[in-house]
Design a protein around this motif. Structure first.
Motif, PDB file in Angstrom:
ATOM      1  N   UNK A   1       0.825  -1.211   0.000  1.00 34.53           N
ATOM      2  CA  UNK A   1       0.000   0.000   0.000  1.00 34.53           C
ATOM      3  C   UNK A   1       0.860   1.263   0.000  1.00 34.53           C
ATOM      4  N   UNK A   2       2.080   1.168   0.527  1.00 39.08           N
ATOM      5  CA  UNK A   2       2.941   2.351   0.599  1.00 39.08           C
ATOM      6  C   UNK A   2       3.784   2.554  -0.658  1.00 39.08           C
ATOM      7  N   UNK A   3       3.532   1.745  -1.685  1.00 39.02           N
ATOM      8  CA  UNK A   3       4.226   1.952  -2.953  1.00 39.02           C
ATOM      9  C   UNK A   3       5.165   0.825  -3.358  1.00 39.02           C
ATOM     10  N   UNK A   4       5.378  -0.133  -2.481  1.00 38.85           N
ATOM     11  CA  UNK A   4       6.233  -1.272  -2.833  1.00 38.85           C
ATOM     12  C   UNK A   4       5.361  -2.406  -3.381  1.00 38.85           C
ATOM     13  N   UNK A   5       4.757  -2.142  -4.526  1.00 38.39           N
ATOM     14  CA  UNK A   5       3.806  -3.095  -5.096  1.00 38.39           C
ATOM     15  C   UNK A   5       4.456  -4.409  -5.507  1.00 38.39           C
ATOM     16  N   UNK A   6       5.782  -4.418  -5.696  1.00 33.99           N
ATOM     17  CA  UNK A   6       6.478  -5.655  -6.056  1.00 33.99           C
ATOM     18  C   UNK A   6       6.326  -6.725  -4.974  1.00 33.99           C
ATOM     19  N   UNK A   7       6.039  -6.305  -3.732  1.00 35.41           N
ATOM     20  CA  UNK A   7       5.911  -7.281  -2.650  1.00 35.41           C
ATOM     21  C   UNK A   7       4.745  -8.240  -2.881  1.00 35.41           C
ATOM     22  N   UNK A   8       3.796  -7.839  -3.708  1.00 37.45           N
ATOM     23  CA  UNK A   8       2.658  -8.706  -4.021  1.00 37.45           C
ATOM     24  C   UNK A   8       3.096  -9.976  -4.736  1.00 37.45           C
TER      25      UNK A   8
ATOM     26  N   UNK B   1      29.196  -6.263  -2.512  1.00 37.03           N
ATOM     27  CA  UNK B   1      28.930  -7.209  -3.597  1.00 37.03           C
ATOM     28  C   UNK B   1      27.547  -7.836  -3.439  1.00 37.03           C
ATOM     29  N   UNK B   2      27.188  -8.151  -2.208  1.00 42.72           N
ATOM     30  CA  UNK B   2      25.846  -8.678  -1.952  1.00 42.72           C
ATOM     31  C   UNK B   2      24.764  -7.695  -2.358  1.00 42.72           C
ATOM     32  N   UNK B   3      24.994  -6.418  -2.107  1.00 49.37           N
ATOM     33  CA  UNK B   3      24.017  -5.404  -2.519  1.00 49.37           C
ATOM     34  C   UNK B   3      23.934  -5.279  -4.034  1.00 49.37           C
ATOM     35  N   UNK B   4      25.050  -5.476  -4.717  1.00 48.94           N
ATOM     36  CA  UNK B   4      25.012  -5.495  -6.185  1.00 48.94           C
ATOM     37  C   UNK B   4      24.069  -6.603  -6.640  1.00 48.94           C
ATOM     38  N   UNK B   5      24.191  -7.769  -6.035  1.00 48.73           N
ATOM     39  CA  UNK B   5      23.327  -8.897  -6.409  1.00 48.73           C
ATOM     40  C   UNK B   5      21.865  -8.618  -6.074  1.00 48.73           C
ATOM     41  N   UNK B   6      21.612  -8.008  -4.924  1.00 47.17           N
ATOM     42  CA  UNK B   6      20.236  -7.659  -4.551  1.00 47.17           C
ATOM     43  C   UNK B   6      19.652  -6.673  -5.560  1.00 47.17           C
ATOM     44  N   UNK B   7      20.447  -5.699  -5.995  1.00 49.64           N
ATOM     45  CA  UNK B   7      19.958  -4.712  -6.958  1.00 49.64           C
ATOM     46  C   UNK B   7      19.739  -5.325  -8.343  1.00 49.64           C
ATOM     47  N   UNK B   8      20.544  -6.313  -8.704  1.00 48.53           N
ATOM     48  CA  UNK B   8      20.288  -7.026  -9.964  1.00 48.53           C
ATOM     49  C   UNK B   8      18.941  -7.737  -9.882  1.00 48.53           C
ATOM     50  N   UNK B   9      18.697  -8.399  -8.759  1.00 49.03           N
ATOM     51  CA  UNK B   9      17.405  -9.064  -8.556  1.00 49.03           C
ATOM     52  C   UNK B   9      16.249  -8.083  -8.560  1.00 49.03           C
ATOM     53  N   UNK B  10      16.449  -6.925  -7.941  1.00 48.42           N
ATOM     54  CA  UNK B  10      15.402  -5.903  -7.916  1.00 48.42           C
ATOM     55  C   UNK B  10      15.105  -5.398  -9.325  1.00 48.42           C
ATOM     56  N   UNK B  11      16.163  -5.151 -10.088  1.00 42.06           N
ATOM     57  CA  UNK B  11      15.966  -4.670 -11.461  1.00 42.06           C
ATOM     58  C   UNK B  11      15.224  -5.707 -12.297  1.00 42.06           C
ATOM     59  N   UNK B  12      15.587  -6.957 -12.149  1.00 40.07           N
ATOM     60  CA  UNK B  12      14.892  -8.026 -12.895  1.00 40.07           C
ATOM     61  C   UNK B  12      13.416  -8.061 -12.517  1.00 40.07           C
ATOM     62  N   UNK B  13      13.130  -7.939 -11.228  1.00 41.32           N
ATOM     63  CA  UNK B  13      11.740  -7.940 -10.768  1.00 41.32           C
ATOM     64  C   UNK B  13      10.972  -6.771 -11.380  1.00 41.32           C
ATOM     65  N   UNK B  14      11.579  -5.597 -11.404  1.00 42.02           N
ATOM     66  CA  UNK B  14      10.882  -4.427 -11.957  1.00 42.02           C
ATOM     67  C   UNK B  14      10.732  -4.520 -13.474  1.00 42.02           C
ATOM     68  N   UNK B  15      11.678  -5.150 -14.155  1.00 34.67           N
ATOM     69  CA  UNK B  15      11.524  -5.364 -15.604  1.00 34.67           C
ATOM     70  C   UNK B  15      10.339  -6.292 -15.852  1.00 34.67           C
ATOM     71  N   UNK B  16      10.247  -7.379 -15.083  1.00 33.89           N
ATOM     72  CA  UNK B  16       9.126  -8.313 -15.256  1.00 33.89           C
ATOM     73  C   UNK B  16       7.794  -7.637 -15.005  1.00 33.89           C
ATOM     74  N   UNK B  17       7.767  -6.698 -14.067  1.00 39.88           N
ATOM     75  CA  UNK B  17       6.524  -6.001 -13.734  1.00 39.88           C
ATOM     76  C   UNK B  17       6.298  -4.761 -14.603  1.00 39.88           C
ATOM     77  N   UNK B  18       7.221  -4.515 -15.530  1.00 39.26           N
ATOM     78  CA  UNK B  18       7.150  -3.357 -16.417  1.00 39.26           C
ATOM     79  C   UNK B  18       7.129  -2.036 -15.640  1.00 39.26           C
ATOM     80  N   UNK B  19       7.893  -1.990 -14.555  1.00 36.92           N
ATOM     81  CA  UNK B  19       8.026  -0.779 -13.743  1.00 36.92           C
ATOM     82  C   UNK B  19       9.362  -0.110 -14.087  1.00 36.92           C
ATOM     83  N   UNK B  20       9.449   0.354 -15.306  1.00 34.03           N
ATOM     84  CA  UNK B  20      10.715   0.840 -15.841  1.00 34.03           C
ATOM     85  C   UNK B  20      11.306   2.046 -15.118  1.00 34.03           C
ATOM     86  N   UNK B  21      10.521   3.020 -14.673  1.00 32.63           N
ATOM     87  CA  UNK B  21      11.143   4.166 -13.989  1.00 32.63           C
ATOM     88  C   UNK B  21      11.910   3.777 -12.708  1.00 32.63           C
TER      89      UNK B  21
END
Length: 124
Positions: free
Chosen positions: A33-40, A79-99
């Protein structure tokens, strides 16, 4: 350069400690509800694991180097944060949340900078 690495690591630490704490303490529905819709797209436990990883990485960016205890953990945390951000970017690409991907890329580059600097020429 050492000062720049400390500043970037400190900013990343604050950001990821806050983000991780939020994911660890808030229910998934409130996060969505606070804007992190990827959590769904993820289970409650997965969101908590991501939050825990972010919080631990935030601590790992500062504490080992500042305390002089296993300072190699600092570039490993970055390095772990780099991996987390890669995962986050992939998730947002799948959800078409490009911005949102731009923020992921900025954080990824900042974490990669810290990892490079602390593994390489400016190691502790």
């Amino acid at each position: 350069m050492n000062i720049a690495l400390w500043i970037v690591a400190g900013l990343l630490a604050l950001l990821f400690l806050g983000a991780g704490a939020m994911k660890l303490t808030q229910p998934k529905a409130k996060l969505a509800a606070s804007g992190l819709s990827w959590t769904e797209d993820f289970s409650d436990n997965t969101v908590k694991v991501i939050g825990g990883l972010e919080a631990l990485a935030g601590l790992g960016l500062i504490l080992p180097a500042a305390l002089g205890i296993l300072p190699v953990l600092t570039p490993l945390a970055a390095t772990g944060l780099v991996l987390v951000m890669i995962g986050a970017a992939i998730t947002h690409v799948r959800r078409k949340e490009y911005p949102v991907i731009a923020a992921n890329v900025v954080l990824l580059v900042a974490a990669a900078f810290v990892a490079w600097g602390r593994f390489g020429p400016y190691a502790f």
